[in-house]
Scaffold this motif. Structure first.
Motif, PDB file in Angstrom:
ATOM      1  N   GLY A 276       0.762  -1.182   0.154  1.00 13.71           N
ATOM      2  CA  GLY A 276       0.093   0.105   0.100  1.00 13.71           C
ATOM      3  C   GLY A 276       0.861   1.302   0.087  1.00 13.71           C
ATOM      4  N   ALA A 277       1.955   1.399   0.648  1.00 21.24           N
ATOM      5  CA  ALA A 277       2.727   2.278   0.830  1.00 21.24           C
ATOM      6  C   ALA A 277       3.397   2.507  -0.641  1.00 21.24           C
ATOM      7  N   VAL A 278       3.977   1.374  -1.190  1.00 20.77           N
ATOM      8  CA  VAL A 278       4.785   1.570  -2.621  1.00 20.77           C
ATOM      9  C   VAL A 278       3.636   2.315  -3.236  1.00 20.77           C
ATOM     10  N   LEU A 279       2.471   2.056  -3.443  1.00 17.14           N
ATOM     11  CA  LEU A 279       1.351   2.367  -4.204  1.00 17.14           C
ATOM     12  C   LEU A 279       1.232   3.988  -3.958  1.00 17.14           C
ATOM     13  N   ALA A 280       1.025   4.331  -2.749  1.00 14.45           N
ATOM     14  CA  ALA A 280       0.708   5.602  -2.566  1.00 14.45           C
ATOM     15  C   ALA A 280       2.084   6.519  -2.695  1.00 14.45           C
ATOM     16  N   VAL A 281       3.291   6.210  -2.651  1.00 16.41           N
ATOM     17  CA  VAL A 281       4.378   6.886  -3.069  1.00 16.41           C
ATOM     18  C   VAL A 281       4.870   7.232  -4.301  1.00 16.41           C
ATOM     19  N   THR A 282       4.704   5.837  -5.352  1.00 15.12           N
ATOM     20  CA  THR A 282       4.962   5.906  -6.560  1.00 15.12           C
ATOM     21  C   THR A 282       4.094   6.116  -7.436  1.00 15.12           C
ATOM     22  N   GLU A 283       2.599   6.107  -7.021  1.00 16.95           N
ATOM     23  CA  GLU A 283       1.783   6.467  -7.982  1.00 16.95           C
ATOM     24  C   GLU A 283       0.705   7.509  -7.726  1.00 16.95           C
ATOM     25  N   ARG A 284       0.521   7.776  -6.312  1.00 17.92           N
ATOM     26  CA  ARG A 284      -0.287   8.899  -5.868  1.00 17.92           C
ATOM     27  C   ARG A 284       0.437   9.985  -5.363  1.00 17.92           C
ATOM     28  N   GLY A 285       1.769  10.286  -5.381  1.00 18.32           N
ATOM     29  CA  GLY A 285       2.467  11.408  -5.095  1.00 18.32           C
ATOM     30  C   GLY A 285       2.208  11.744  -3.470  1.00 18.32           C
ATOM     31  N   LYS A 286       2.197  10.462  -2.693  1.00 20.36           N
ATOM     32  CA  LYS A 286       1.818  10.862  -1.090  1.00 20.36           C
ATOM     33  C   LYS A 286       3.303  10.800  -0.288  1.00 20.36           C
ATOM     34  N   SER A 287       3.321  11.209   0.872  1.00 22.52           N
ATOM     35  CA  SER A 287       4.410  11.228   1.631  1.00 22.52           C
ATOM     36  C   SER A 287       4.390   9.572   2.290  1.00 22.52           C
ATOM     37  N   LEU A 288       5.751   9.303   2.806  1.00 18.17           N
ATOM     38  CA  LEU A 288       5.739   8.116   3.628  1.00 18.17           C
ATOM     39  C   LEU A 288       5.482   8.210   4.810  1.00 18.17           C
ATOM     40  N   LEU A 289       4.575   7.430   5.208  1.00 19.50           N
ATOM     41  CA  LEU A 289       4.114   7.397   6.923  1.00 19.50           C
ATOM     42  C   LEU A 289       4.567   6.359   7.466  1.00 19.50           C
ATOM     43  N   PRO A 290       4.673   6.227   9.092  1.00 21.31           N
ATOM     44  CA  PRO A 290       5.011   5.186   9.533  1.00 21.31           C
ATOM     45  C   PRO A 290       4.201   3.813   9.338  1.00 21.31           C
ATOM     46  N   ALA A 291       3.118   4.366   9.171  1.00 21.39           N
ATOM     47  CA  ALA A 291       2.178   2.959   9.179  1.00 21.39           C
ATOM     48  C   ALA A 291       2.516   1.958   7.832  1.00 21.39           C
ATOM     49  N   GLY A 292       2.950   2.558   6.826  1.00 20.61           N
ATOM     50  CA  GLY A 292       3.463   1.742   5.528  1.00 20.61           C
ATOM     51  C   GLY A 292       5.115   1.191   5.708  1.00 20.61           C
ATOM     52  N   ILE A 293       5.567   1.197   6.663  1.00 16.14           N
ATOM     53  CA  ILE A 293       6.886   0.703   6.615  1.00 16.14           C
ATOM     54  C   ILE A 293       7.039  -0.675   7.263  1.00 16.14           C
ATOM     55  N   ALA A 294       7.731  -1.599   6.941  1.00 20.37           N
ATOM     56  CA  ALA A 294       7.666  -3.157   7.120  1.00 20.37           C
ATOM     57  C   ALA A 294       9.004  -3.051   8.032  1.00 20.37           C
ATOM     58  N   ALA A 295      10.165  -2.376   7.504  1.00 20.49           N
ATOM     59  CA  ALA A 295      11.387  -2.720   8.207  1.00 20.49           C
ATOM     60  C   ALA A 295      12.655  -1.520   7.728  1.00 20.49           C
TER      61      ALA A 295
END
Length: 366
Positions: A282-301
């Motif tokens: 979900g975070a990959v999609l948000a960052v690469t296609e939706r122009g969103k910032s990276l939030l803590p909730a989307g980080i796995a490691a």
């Protein structure tokens, strides 16, 4: 060439120095003669990205060849940079032209405030009629000291100053479809896009042995500049006068992309990631296609040792790099933030944690 008003010119060590080390005053003067004439009484602005600091410091320090260890490279750069700028100062003074030294590191210029400062300094020097002489800050650089013999730096400086043209001067008069020293090869006069040079064998560092670059780094620099909307001429220093006169020489790289005033080009091509963050789907999609910032909730490691403000690589679950950004937290802080919402973190840890791990303004998709 004849229409370009602001031009970035890059010249390599082999075009300025002898193989044994030390500046060749005649070569420097010959280059300055061409550049001074090209300025046409101030109608054109020239930014000179010049290698040669390490090579110029070899002979004064009693070194017979370019050292391999970093400490002696930095020492040679420390001695040679002063000699290089002094030589340019004296040579340009014959035409009543002032020069200004500008030393850059890729790390500094990928950061927002430093990027603006670098642009203002270069722009002001040009407005005041001076010729900026740009080099990488080899005296303190680490990984950057092997930064493609300043070719890539020149492409990024051309983007930084919004140049109309980038001229790469080498000891070879253009890009060839093979080894130019062998019979049967021919110069490629122009490149419309990457497909034009697919399958072309591109050589490494030149014969002089005082530089670190080669045709590979020049073609890569041309690709970066062309993708940013800046045309590129690649030719030899001995044919620089022909190039500035608009005569057919070298290889011309057509622009392949659009111009922008975005410092993220530096982040993509000049920064060295200090660690990595693995993102969920979900975070990959948000960052690469939706122009969103990276939030803590989307980080796995999280991997690596880095501090807030450092560049980090953003990877998908398969380990592929999908983006690069400047992180807002130290590496040791991030593990306890993983998978949690910024609202929960702010409530538990304070308002300083109600922010992005990487803001979209400090992030570039690869």
């Amino acid at each position: 060439m004849t229409d370009a008003r602001r031009i970035v010119v890059k010249v390599g060590s082999s075009s300025l120095t002898t193989a044994a080390g030390g500046l060749d005053a005649d070569r420097v003067d010959a280059l300055v003669d061409v550049l001074a004439k090209a300025r046409s009484g101030g109608e054109r602005e020239i930014v000179l990205v010049s290698s040669g600091a390490i090579a110029a410091g070899l002979a004064p320090l009693g070194l017979r060849r370019r050292p391999r260890d970093l400490a002696r490279q930095q020492a040679a750069a420390s001695v040679g940079q002063g000699l290089l700028v002094a030589r340019y100062t004296a040579s340009f003074a014959r035409y009543g032209v002032r020069v200004g030294q500008v030393l850059l590191t890729s790390d500094d210029t990928s950061r927002r405030a430093h990027y603006r400062n670098a642009y203002r300094t270069l722009d002001q020097l040009l407005d005041m009629g001076a010729v900026p002489v740009v080099n990488e800050n080899d005296t303190v650089a680490t990984d950057e000291i092997r930064f493609g013999d300043n070719d890539r730096l020149a492409a990024l400086v051309a983007h930084l100053v919004r140049a109309d043209l980038l001229v790469l001067l080498s000891d070879v008069d253009g890009l060839y479809d093979g080894d130019p020293s062998k019979p049967g090869t021919s110069r490629i006069p122009e490149v419309q896009g990457p497909e034009d040079i697919e399958g072309v064998s591109i050589g490494s560092a030149g014969k002089a042995g005082v530089g670190t670059g080669g045709m590979v780094t020049k073609v890569e620099a041309a690709r970066i500049a062309a993708a940013a909307g800046i045309p590129v001429v690649l030719t030899s220093a001995s044919q620089a006068a022909d190039a500035f006169a608009g005569r057919a020489t070298g290889t011309y790289f057509h622009p392949t992309g659009r111009r922008s005033a975005d410092r993220l080009l530096w982040l993509a091509h000049a920064s060295t990631p200090q660690g990595s963050l693995t993102l969920d789907d979900g975070a990959v999609l948000a960052v690469t296609e939706r122009g969103k910032s990276l939030l803590p909730a989307g980080i796995a490691a999280v991997e690596g040792e880095f501090s807030a403000g450092d560049p980090v690589e953003l990877r998908d679950t398969e380990g592929r790099a999908v983006a690069r950004g400047l992180v807002n937290f130290d590496a040791r802080e991030i593990p306890r933030l993983l998978g949690r919402s910024t609202r929960d973190l702010a409530r538990e840890l304070g308002p300083a944690y109600e922010r992005e791990i990487v803001h979209r303004d400090d992030l570039v998709v690869l």
